[in-house]
Design a protein around this motif. Structure first.
Motif, PDB file in Angstrom:
ATOM      1  N   TYR A  23      -4.947  -3.117 -12.958  1.00  0.00           N
ATOM      2  CA  TYR A  23      -3.862  -3.533 -12.083  1.00  0.00           C
ATOM      3  C   TYR A  23      -4.261  -4.804 -11.358  1.00  0.00           C
ATOM      4  N   GLN A  27      -0.112  -5.954  -7.683  1.00  0.00           N
ATOM      5  CA  GLN A  27       0.464  -4.664  -8.082  1.00  0.00           C
ATOM      6  C   GLN A  27      -0.020  -3.545  -7.164  1.00  0.00           C
ATOM      7  N   CYS A  71      -2.245   3.360  -6.570  1.00  0.00           N
ATOM      8  CA  CYS A  71      -1.397   2.516  -7.412  1.00  0.00           C
ATOM      9  C   CYS A  71      -1.204   3.167  -8.776  1.00  0.00           C
ATOM     10  N   SER A  75       2.204   4.565 -10.779  1.00  0.00           N
ATOM     11  CA  SER A  75       2.642   3.741 -11.906  1.00  0.00           C
ATOM     12  C   SER A  75       3.259   4.604 -12.997  1.00  0.00           C
TER      13      SER A  75
END
Length: 85
Positions: A23, A27, A71, A75
């Motif tokens: 990432y 992001q 994250c 995702s």
């Protein structure tokens, strides 16, 4: 050399058949804070809040790793996101 070490690690991961995801910083910031240009402090503060921590883990690399994990969890490629579908 960091680049050579990274290459060896990525090769070993691939040869072992382990899924690997990367990432970009923007992001991670977007996933954790909701703003891609957030500061490091904002990411750490939101990570602390999301996990209900009294303080951020030290060193900063540990805090960064937690933010990256958050994250990934948010995702579309994560198992968590796939289970929610």
């Amino acid at each position: 050399n960091v680049a050579q070490s990274r290459g060896v690690i990525l090769l070993a991961i691939r040869q072992a058949g382990i899924p690997f995801f990367e990432y970009k910083p923007m992001q991670v910031k977007q996933a954790v804070v909701g703003y891609g240009n957030a500061t490091k402090h904002q990411v750490q503060d939101m990570t602390k809040r999301l996990l209900g921590l009294s303080a951020m883990p030290k060193p900063d690399d540990a805090a960064d790793a937690i933010a990256i994990a958050l994250c990934h969890g948010r995702s579309s490629t994560s198992l968590l996101a796939q289970l929610q579908k």
